[in-house]
Motif scaffolding. Structure first.
Motif, PDB file in Angstrom:
ATOM      1  N   VAL A 144      -7.719 -51.335   1.434  1.00 40.12           N
ATOM      2  CA  VAL A 144      -8.004 -51.514   2.867  1.00 40.12           C
ATOM      3  C   VAL A 144      -7.569 -52.900   3.314  1.00 40.12           C
ATOM      4  O   VAL A 144      -6.954 -53.062   4.384  1.00 40.12           O
ATOM      5  CB  VAL A 144      -9.506 -51.293   3.154  1.00 40.12           C
ATOM      6  N   ARG A 145      -7.865 -53.924   2.519  1.00 39.91           N
ATOM      7  CA  ARG A 145      -7.444 -55.287   2.853  1.00 39.91           C
ATOM      8  C   ARG A 145      -5.940 -55.355   3.083  1.00 39.91           C
ATOM      9  O   ARG A 145      -5.472 -55.979   4.046  1.00 39.91           O
ATOM     10  CB  ARG A 145      -7.838 -56.232   1.724  1.00 39.91           C
ATOM     11  N   GLU A 146      -5.170 -54.717   2.202  1.00 38.73           N
ATOM     12  CA  GLU A 146      -3.713 -54.736   2.354  1.00 38.73           C
ATOM     13  C   GLU A 146      -3.271 -53.997   3.610  1.00 38.73           C
ATOM     14  O   GLU A 146      -2.396 -54.466   4.349  1.00 38.73           O
ATOM     15  CB  GLU A 146      -3.054 -54.112   1.122  1.00 38.73           C
ATOM     16  N   LEU A 147      -3.866 -52.855   3.894  1.00 39.43           N
ATOM     17  CA  LEU A 147      -3.435 -52.037   5.024  1.00 39.43           C
ATOM     18  C   LEU A 147      -3.928 -52.578   6.362  1.00 39.43           C
ATOM     19  O   LEU A 147      -3.370 -52.238   7.406  1.00 39.43           O
ATOM     20  CB  LEU A 147      -3.882 -50.586   4.832  1.00 39.43           C
ATOM     21  N   LEU A 148      -4.943 -53.414   6.353  1.00 39.10           N
ATOM     22  CA  LEU A 148      -5.347 -54.078   7.587  1.00 39.10           C
ATOM     23  C   LEU A 148      -4.245 -55.001   8.098  1.00 39.10           C
ATOM     24  O   LEU A 148      -4.177 -55.312   9.286  1.00 39.10           O
ATOM     25  CB  LEU A 148      -6.638 -54.873   7.374  1.00 39.10           C
ATOM     26  N   ALA A 149      -3.359 -55.416   7.204  1.00 37.70           N
ATOM     27  CA  ALA A 149      -2.231 -56.264   7.592  1.00 37.70           C
ATOM     28  C   ALA A 149      -1.073 -55.462   8.160  1.00 37.70           C
ATOM     29  O   ALA A 149      -0.076 -56.042   8.591  1.00 37.70           O
ATOM     30  CB  ALA A 149      -1.752 -57.076   6.394  1.00 37.70           C
ATOM     31  N   GLY A 150      -1.193 -54.123   8.189  1.00 37.42           N
ATOM     32  CA  GLY A 150      -0.150 -53.285   8.757  1.00 37.42           C
ATOM     33  C   GLY A 150       0.263 -52.188   7.801  1.00 37.42           C
ATOM     34  O   GLY A 150      -0.107 -52.194   6.619  1.00 37.42           O
ATOM     35  N   PRO A 151       1.026 -51.204   8.277  1.00 39.42           N
ATOM     36  CA  PRO A 151       1.487 -50.104   7.409  1.00 39.42           C
ATOM     37  C   PRO A 151       2.284 -50.639   6.230  1.00 39.42           C
ATOM     38  O   PRO A 151       3.056 -51.592   6.356  1.00 39.42           O
ATOM     39  CB  PRO A 151       2.370 -49.266   8.340  1.00 39.42           C
ATOM     40  N   ARG A 152       2.099 -50.016   5.060  1.00 43.29           N
ATOM     41  CA  ARG A 152       2.774 -50.493   3.848  1.00 43.29           C
ATOM     42  C   ARG A 152       3.339 -49.310   3.072  1.00 43.29           C
ATOM     43  O   ARG A 152       2.712 -48.246   2.983  1.00 43.29           O
ATOM     44  CB  ARG A 152       1.793 -51.249   2.940  1.00 43.29           C
ATOM     45  N   ARG A 153       4.497 -49.525   2.468  1.00 44.07           N
ATOM     46  CA  ARG A 153       5.039 -48.556   1.531  1.00 44.07           C
ATOM     47  C   ARG A 153       4.253 -48.626   0.224  1.00 44.07           C
ATOM     48  O   ARG A 153       3.632 -49.650  -0.094  1.00 44.07           O
ATOM     49  CB  ARG A 153       6.513 -48.838   1.269  1.00 44.07           C
ATOM     50  N   TYR A 154       4.313 -47.544  -0.529  1.00 48.04           N
ATOM     51  CA  TYR A 154       3.604 -47.506  -1.806  1.00 48.04           C
ATOM     52  C   TYR A 154       4.046 -48.658  -2.711  1.00 48.04           C
ATOM     53  O   TYR A 154       3.212 -49.327  -3.331  1.00 48.04           O
ATOM     54  CB  TYR A 154       3.848 -46.158  -2.486  1.00 48.04           C
ATOM     55  N   THR A 155       5.345 -48.909  -2.766  1.00 45.73           N
ATOM     56  CA  THR A 155       5.850 -49.980  -3.637  1.00 45.73           C
ATOM     57  C   THR A 155       5.341 -51.348  -3.193  1.00 45.73           C
ATOM     58  O   THR A 155       5.074 -52.212  -4.028  1.00 45.73           O
ATOM     59  CB  THR A 155       7.381 -49.980  -3.661  1.00 45.73           C
ATOM     60  N   ASP A 156       5.201 -51.565  -1.876  1.00 39.07           N
ATOM     61  CA  ASP A 156       4.677 -52.837  -1.378  1.00 39.07           C
ATOM     62  C   ASP A 156       3.203 -52.993  -1.742  1.00 39.07           C
ATOM     63  O   ASP A 156       2.754 -54.081  -2.114  1.00 39.07           O
ATOM     64  CB  ASP A 156       4.848 -52.932   0.140  1.00 39.07           C
ATOM     65  N   LEU A 157       2.455 -51.904  -1.602  1.00 37.96           N
ATOM     66  CA  LEU A 157       1.048 -51.948  -1.984  1.00 37.96           C
ATOM     67  C   LEU A 157       0.909 -52.280  -3.470  1.00 37.96           C
ATOM     68  O   LEU A 157       0.087 -53.120  -3.865  1.00 37.96           O
ATOM     69  CB  LEU A 157       0.375 -50.600  -1.696  1.00 37.96           C
ATOM     70  N   HIS A 158       1.704 -51.633  -4.294  1.00 42.44           N
ATOM     71  CA  HIS A 158       1.604 -51.864  -5.731  1.00 42.44           C
ATOM     72  C   HIS A 158       1.955 -53.308  -6.079  1.00 42.44           C
ATOM     73  O   HIS A 158       1.328 -53.929  -6.947  1.00 42.44           O
ATOM     74  CB  HIS A 158       2.524 -50.895  -6.481  1.00 42.44           C
ATOM     75  N   ALA A 159       2.944 -53.870  -5.377  1.00 42.74           N
ATOM     76  CA  ALA A 159       3.354 -55.251  -5.651  1.00 42.74           C
ATOM     77  C   ALA A 159       2.277 -56.251  -5.264  1.00 42.74           C
ATOM     78  O   ALA A 159       2.135 -57.297  -5.916  1.00 42.74           O
ATOM     79  CB  ALA A 159       4.645 -55.569  -4.896  1.00 42.74           C
ATOM     80  N   ASP A 160       1.502 -55.962  -4.215  1.00 43.24           N
ATOM     81  CA  ASP A 160       0.490 -56.909  -3.742  1.00 43.24           C
ATOM     82  C   ASP A 160      -0.916 -56.579  -4.239  1.00 43.24           C
ATOM     83  O   ASP A 160      -1.895 -57.149  -3.752  1.00 43.24           O
ATOM     84  CB  ASP A 160       0.503 -56.965  -2.213  1.00 43.24           C
ATOM     85  N   LEU A 161      -1.007 -55.671  -5.202  1.00 48.82           N
ATOM     86  CA  LEU A 161      -2.280 -55.381  -5.862  1.00 48.82           C
ATOM     87  C   LEU A 161      -2.078 -55.534  -7.374  1.00 48.82           C
ATOM     88  O   LEU A 161      -2.148 -54.561  -8.130  1.00 48.82           O
ATOM     89  CB  LEU A 161      -2.761 -53.958  -5.521  1.00 48.82           C
ATOM     90  N   PRO A 162      -1.802 -56.766  -7.826  1.00 46.06           N
ATOM     91  CA  PRO A 162      -1.553 -56.974  -9.252  1.00 46.06           C
ATOM     92  C   PRO A 162      -2.722 -56.468 -10.091  1.00 46.06           C
ATOM     93  O   PRO A 162      -3.887 -56.727  -9.789  1.00 46.06           O
ATOM     94  CB  PRO A 162      -1.416 -58.495  -9.373  1.00 46.06           C
ATOM     95  N   GLY A 163      -2.389 -55.717 -11.129  1.00 47.74           N
ATOM     96  CA  GLY A 163      -3.417 -55.208 -12.026  1.00 47.74           C
ATOM     97  C   GLY A 163      -3.728 -53.742 -11.839  1.00 47.74           C
ATOM     98  O   GLY A 163      -4.329 -53.117 -12.725  1.00 47.74           O
ATOM     99  N   VAL A 164      -3.363 -53.155 -10.703  1.00 51.60           N
ATOM    100  CA  VAL A 164      -3.644 -51.737 -10.489  1.00 51.60           C
ATOM    101  C   VAL A 164      -2.517 -50.915 -11.115  1.00 51.60           C
ATOM    102  O   VAL A 164      -1.338 -51.241 -10.987  1.00 51.60           O
ATOM    103  CB  VAL A 164      -3.796 -51.402  -8.988  1.00 51.60           C
ATOM    104  N   SER A 165      -2.880 -49.852 -11.805  1.00 48.89           N
ATOM    105  CA  SER A 165      -1.870 -48.968 -12.382  1.00 48.89           C
ATOM    106  C   SER A 165      -1.327 -48.043 -11.300  1.00 48.89           C
ATOM    107  O   SER A 165      -1.969 -47.812 -10.269  1.00 48.89           O
ATOM    108  CB  SER A 165      -2.471 -48.145 -13.515  1.00 48.89           C
ATOM    109  N   THR A 166      -0.145 -47.497 -11.541  1.00 49.49           N
ATOM    110  CA  THR A 166       0.439 -46.585 -10.553  1.00 49.49           C
ATOM    111  C   THR A 166      -0.430 -45.344 -10.385  1.00 49.49           C
ATOM    112  O   THR A 166      -0.600 -44.852  -9.265  1.00 49.49           O
ATOM    113  CB  THR A 166       1.860 -46.182 -10.966  1.00 49.49           C
ATOM    114  N   ASP A 167      -0.992 -44.834 -11.482  1.00 49.99           N
ATOM    115  CA  ASP A 167      -1.846 -43.647 -11.391  1.00 49.99           C
ATOM    116  C   ASP A 167      -3.117 -43.952 -10.600  1.00 49.99           C
ATOM    117  O   ASP A 167      -3.561 -43.131  -9.783  1.00 49.99           O
ATOM    118  CB  ASP A 167      -2.225 -43.143 -12.783  1.00 49.99           C
TER     119      ASP A 167
END
Length: 218
Positions: free
Chosen positions: A29-52
């Motif tokens: 939610v914190r990431e998406l409050l900054a605006g729409p994001r692609r999956y790859t952008d979300l993954h890049a800015d959430l270090p430590g989260v697995s793709t699954d």
């Protein structure tokens, strides 16, 4: 919505945690409050989260009507995730958590990832009452912008505002952002100590120059 684990308690807080209490959900939610994001952008800015894990959380959040997924028009031709109105209504929750957690930041640990826009939520509180308008903030780690005051609720976005519409531009560092967020410093003190430089031709920048004097950068 498929049934997920529940506290099975007739309590508003428990119902909320049924939806957003899982690991990573509020950070998405914190990431998406900054605006729409692609999956790859979300993954890049959430270090430590697995793709699954990220894919599963996004699916759960779609089911809970916190996010939607839509295709961007050509020539982008990519899917983005964005918050629904109910998802955006979580901003006060994130702000309260950031205020509560600010004293625990102290110095970054060697293993800590840092992104500039992670300071946006704490700075909303620190700058409210001090400024009103669109504020561009530049740190060594990157840029973000804040919209404070006016008719709508405060907002923030990753990167500079569109079409160079900032009313003021603050250049500072993560340590100063931490001090502002925790209340250790005010904007006035940070400017006078040379820890924040203010530029811009907008009304807000002019007001800050008038208020804080010649220490500001023209």
């Amino acid at each position: 919505m498929p049934r997920r684990r529940s506290y099975d308690q007739y309590c508003a807080a428990a119902r909320a945690l049924d939806v957003v209490g899982d690991r990573w959900t509020l950070l998405i939610v914190r990431e998406l409050l900054a605006g729409p994001r692609r999956y790859t952008d979300l993954h890049a800015d959430l270090p430590g989260v697995s793709t699954d894990m990220l894919a599963g959380r996004l699916k759960d959040m779609e089911g809970a009507e916190l996010v939607t997924r839509r295709r961007m028009p050509p020539p982008v031709s990519a899917y983005v995730y964005e918050l629904t109105r109910r998802g955006r209504d979580l901003l006060p929750v994130l702000r309260a958590l950031a205020e509560w957690g600010a004293p625990a930041l102290e110095e970054p640990r060697p293993t800590d990832a840092v992104r500039a826009h992670w300071f946006a939520i704490p700075l909303l509180r620190a700058l409210e009452g001090e400024v009103e308008g669109v504020v561009r903030v530049t740190l060594d780690e990157g840029e973000f912008h804040l919209r404070i005051g006016g008719d709508g609720p405060p907002e923030y976005g990753d990167g500079p505002p569109s079409a160079d519409t900032a009313d003021a531009h603050l250049r500072t560092d993560s340590a100063t952002c931490r001090a502002l967020a925790s209340g250790e410093s005010t904007l006035a003190q940070a400017v006078r100590d040379g820890r924040v430089a203010v530029t811009g031709a907008g009304r807000l920048a002019g007001e800050l120059r008038e208020r804080y004097g010649p220490l500001l950068v023209e």
